[in-house]
Design a protein around this motif. Structure first.
Motif, PDB file in Angstrom:
ATOM      1  N   VAL A   4      38.772  30.857  18.772  1.00 30.81           N
ATOM      2  CA  VAL A   4      39.671  31.730  18.008  1.00 30.81           C
ATOM      3  C   VAL A   4      40.976  31.954  18.761  1.00 30.81           C
ATOM      4  N   SER A   5      42.018  32.289  18.021  1.00 32.42           N
ATOM      5  CA  SER A   5      43.282  32.697  18.637  1.00 32.42           C
ATOM      6  C   SER A   5      43.077  33.999  19.409  1.00 32.42           C
ATOM      7  N   SER A   6      43.578  34.030  20.627  1.00 33.97           N
ATOM      8  CA  SER A   6      43.422  35.241  21.450  1.00 33.97           C
ATOM      9  C   SER A   6      44.003  36.480  20.778  1.00 33.97           C
ATOM     10  N   CYS A   7      45.142  36.313  20.104  1.00 32.72           N
ATOM     11  CA  CYS A   7      45.774  37.490  19.495  1.00 32.72           C
ATOM     12  C   CYS A   7      44.937  38.070  18.362  1.00 32.72           C
ATOM     13  N   LEU A   8      44.157  37.215  17.681  1.00 35.28           N
ATOM     14  CA  LEU A   8      43.274  37.710  16.627  1.00 35.28           C
ATOM     15  C   LEU A   8      42.105  38.503  17.213  1.00 35.28           C
ATOM     16  N   ALA A  12      47.123  41.111  23.545  1.00 29.99           N
ATOM     17  CA  ALA A  12      48.553  41.337  23.248  1.00 29.99           C
ATOM     18  C   ALA A  12      49.379  40.172  23.794  1.00 29.99           C
ATOM     19  N   CYS A  13      49.165  38.997  23.230  1.00 29.89           N
ATOM     20  CA  CYS A  13      49.802  37.784  23.766  1.00 29.89           C
ATOM     21  C   CYS A  13      50.812  37.175  22.807  1.00 29.89           C
ATOM     22  N   ARG A  14      51.122  37.869  21.712  1.00 32.44           N
ATOM     23  CA  ARG A  14      52.134  37.330  20.797  1.00 32.44           C
ATOM     24  C   ARG A  14      53.516  37.418  21.450  1.00 32.44           C
ATOM     25  N   TYR A  15      54.472  36.695  20.894  1.00 32.16           N
ATOM     26  CA  TYR A  15      55.795  36.596  21.511  1.00 32.16           C
ATOM     27  C   TYR A  15      56.409  37.975  21.786  1.00 32.16           C
ATOM     28  N   MET A  36      38.099  32.627  23.159  1.00 34.03           N
ATOM     29  CA  MET A  36      39.483  32.768  22.693  1.00 34.03           C
ATOM     30  C   MET A  36      40.433  31.868  23.468  1.00 34.03           C
ATOM     31  N   VAL A  37      41.507  31.501  22.785  1.00 35.50           N
ATOM     32  CA  VAL A  37      42.495  30.624  23.393  1.00 35.50           C
ATOM     33  C   VAL A  37      43.882  31.000  22.864  1.00 35.50           C
ATOM     34  N   CYS A  38      44.873  30.979  23.757  1.00 31.55           N
ATOM     35  CA  CYS A  38      46.263  31.161  23.328  1.00 31.55           C
ATOM     36  C   CYS A  38      47.033  29.924  23.771  1.00 31.55           C
ATOM     37  N   PRO A  39      47.302  29.009  22.867  1.00 26.27           N
ATOM     38  CA  PRO A  39      47.981  27.759  23.241  1.00 26.27           C
ATOM     39  C   PRO A  39      49.335  27.974  23.910  1.00 26.27           C
ATOM     40  N   GLU A  40      50.045  29.017  23.504  1.00 24.77           N
ATOM     41  CA  GLU A  40      51.382  29.207  24.091  1.00 24.77           C
ATOM     42  C   GLU A  40      51.282  29.657  25.554  1.00 24.77           C
ATOM     43  N   LEU A  41      50.336  30.526  25.866  1.00 30.61           N
ATOM     44  CA  LEU A  41      50.146  30.901  27.272  1.00 30.61           C
ATOM     45  C   LEU A  41      49.639  29.697  28.063  1.00 30.61           C
ATOM     46  N   PRO A  48      56.365  39.274  27.040  1.00 32.73           N
ATOM     47  CA  PRO A  48      56.958  38.757  25.796  1.00 32.73           C
ATOM     48  C   PRO A  48      57.796  37.502  26.061  1.00 32.73           C
ATOM     49  N   ARG A  49      58.091  36.804  24.967  1.00 33.28           N
ATOM     50  CA  ARG A  49      58.907  35.581  25.045  1.00 33.28           C
ATOM     51  C   ARG A  49      59.749  35.505  23.772  1.00 33.28           C
ATOM     52  N   GLU A  50      60.683  34.608  23.788  1.00 33.98           N
ATOM     53  CA  GLU A  50      61.536  34.462  22.595  1.00 33.98           C
ATOM     54  C   GLU A  50      60.722  33.905  21.434  1.00 33.98           C
ATOM     55  N   LEU A 102      42.479  30.352  13.636  1.00 32.89           N
ATOM     56  CA  LEU A 102      43.771  30.532  14.306  1.00 32.89           C
ATOM     57  C   LEU A 102      44.728  31.370  13.453  1.00 32.89           C
ATOM     58  N   LYS A 103      45.662  32.000  14.131  1.00 32.79           N
ATOM     59  CA  LYS A 103      46.606  32.939  13.511  1.00 32.79           C
ATOM     60  C   LYS A 103      47.609  32.220  12.603  1.00 32.79           C
ATOM     61  N   GLU A 104      47.604  32.647  11.356  1.00 33.77           N
ATOM     62  CA  GLU A 104      48.510  32.057  10.360  1.00 33.77           C
ATOM     63  C   GLU A 104      49.987  32.298  10.717  1.00 33.77           C
ATOM     64  N   ASN A 105      50.832  31.375  10.321  1.00 38.23           N
ATOM     65  CA  ASN A 105      52.307  31.437  10.417  1.00 38.23           C
ATOM     66  C   ASN A 105      52.876  31.070  11.791  1.00 38.23           C
ATOM     67  N   SER A 106      52.033  30.996  12.800  1.00 38.28           N
ATOM     68  CA  SER A 106      52.526  30.704  14.152  1.00 38.28           C
ATOM     69  C   SER A 106      52.930  29.237  14.277  1.00 38.28           C
ATOM     70  N   PRO A 107      53.984  28.946  15.064  1.00 36.31           N
ATOM     71  CA  PRO A 107      54.355  27.537  15.275  1.00 36.31           C
ATOM     72  C   PRO A 107      53.298  26.764  16.070  1.00 36.31           C
ATOM     73  N   SER A 108      52.382  27.472  16.718  1.00 32.19           N
ATOM     74  CA  SER A 108      51.243  26.826  17.369  1.00 32.19           C
ATOM     75  C   SER A 108      50.020  26.854  16.471  1.00 32.19           C
ATOM     76  N   CYS A 109      49.692  28.033  15.976  1.00 35.65           N
ATOM     77  CA  CYS A 109      48.375  28.298  15.372  1.00 35.65           C
ATOM     78  C   CYS A 109      48.355  28.322  13.845  1.00 35.65           C
ATOM     79  N   GLY A 110      49.499  28.304  13.176  1.00 32.69           N
ATOM     80  CA  GLY A 110      49.507  28.353  11.715  1.00 32.69           C
ATOM     81  C   GLY A 110      48.645  27.242  11.120  1.00 32.69           C
TER      82      GLY A 110
HETATM   83 FE1  SF4 Z   1      48.328  34.070  18.935  1.00 29.65          FE
HETATM   84 FE2  SF4 Z   1      48.361  31.427  18.823  1.00 29.65          FE
HETATM   85 FE3  SF4 Z   1      50.629  32.767  19.208  1.00 29.65          FE
HETATM   86 FE4  SF4 Z   1      48.841  32.693  21.156  1.00 29.65          FE
HETATM   87  S1  SF4 Z   1      49.937  30.946  20.321  1.00 29.65           S
HETATM   88  S2  SF4 Z   1      49.922  34.493  20.432  1.00 29.65           S
HETATM   89  S3  SF4 Z   1      46.939  32.692  20.010  1.00 29.65           S
HETATM   90  S4  SF4 Z   1      49.340  32.843  17.377  1.00 29.65           S
END
Ligand code: SF4
Length: 156
Positions: A4-8, A12-15, A36-41, A48-50, A102-110
């Motif tokens: 699963v997406s870590s943020c779900l 607190a790993c969203r941008y 859980m996994v956060c591809p961006e981290l 935070p990040r842009e 995975l978290k909808e709408n994300s450029p990684s996880c959508g």
């Molecule tokens: Fe959540 Fe995926 Fe963005 Fe990480 S990369 S914060 S898991 S939506």
């Protein structure tokens, strides 16, 4: 095992430093049914990040080299997104993930929609970079909304 997406799961790993907690996903972690996994981290970002969006394409186009991921200020971060996607793929393989949420709408996880690359809030049909790579390798990826719908219909 479910991935699963870590943020779900409440991290607190969203941008913008927030989470996107879904109680049912958090429960999977608590019950040791999911990891859980956060591809961006994993790709090397911090919180935070842009905000970043896929420009002129979808996650699969990024994997295929015909679209880029760019931050709001214009910095090209494509390589970090691809690196994070491959690291998430390794974890999915390692745990033999049966389902991935995975978290909808994300450029990684959508998984059904992503933002359109104009930073306007408008979305287009398409998947993020990690989702595209995972599906390319045969994994089943669904959004949090699809997961909640599945739980509803699976109820006895
Ligand atoms: Fe959540 Fe995926 Fe963005 Fe990480 S990369 S914060 S898991 S939506």
């Amino acid at each position: 095992m479910i991935l699963v997406s870590s943020c779900l799961a409440g991290q607190a790993c969203r941008y913008n430093g927030s989470s996107a907690l879904v109680k049912e996903v958090e429960a999977l972690i608590e019950n040791k049914e999911a990891m859980m996994v956060c591809p961006e981290l994993l790709g090397g970002f911090h919180t935070p990040r842009e905000p970043a969006e896929i420009i002129k394409g979808t996650g699969m186009d990024v994997i295929n080299g015909s679209a880029r991921v760019v931050e709001l200020s214009g910095k090209d971060v494509t390589d970090l997104y691809i690196d994070g996607a491959y690291k998430a793929l390794s974890i999915a393989k390692e745990i033999k993930a049966t389902v991935i949420v995975l978290k909808e709408n994300s450029p990684s996880c959508g998984s059904e929609h992503i933002y359109n690359g104009a930073f306007s809030g408008a979305r287009i049909a398409g998947e993020g970079v990690t989702t595209a790579l995972l599906r390319k390798h045969g994994f089943v990826v669904m959004s949090e909304a699809q997961f909640e719908t599945k739980l509803y219909w699976d109820q006895p």
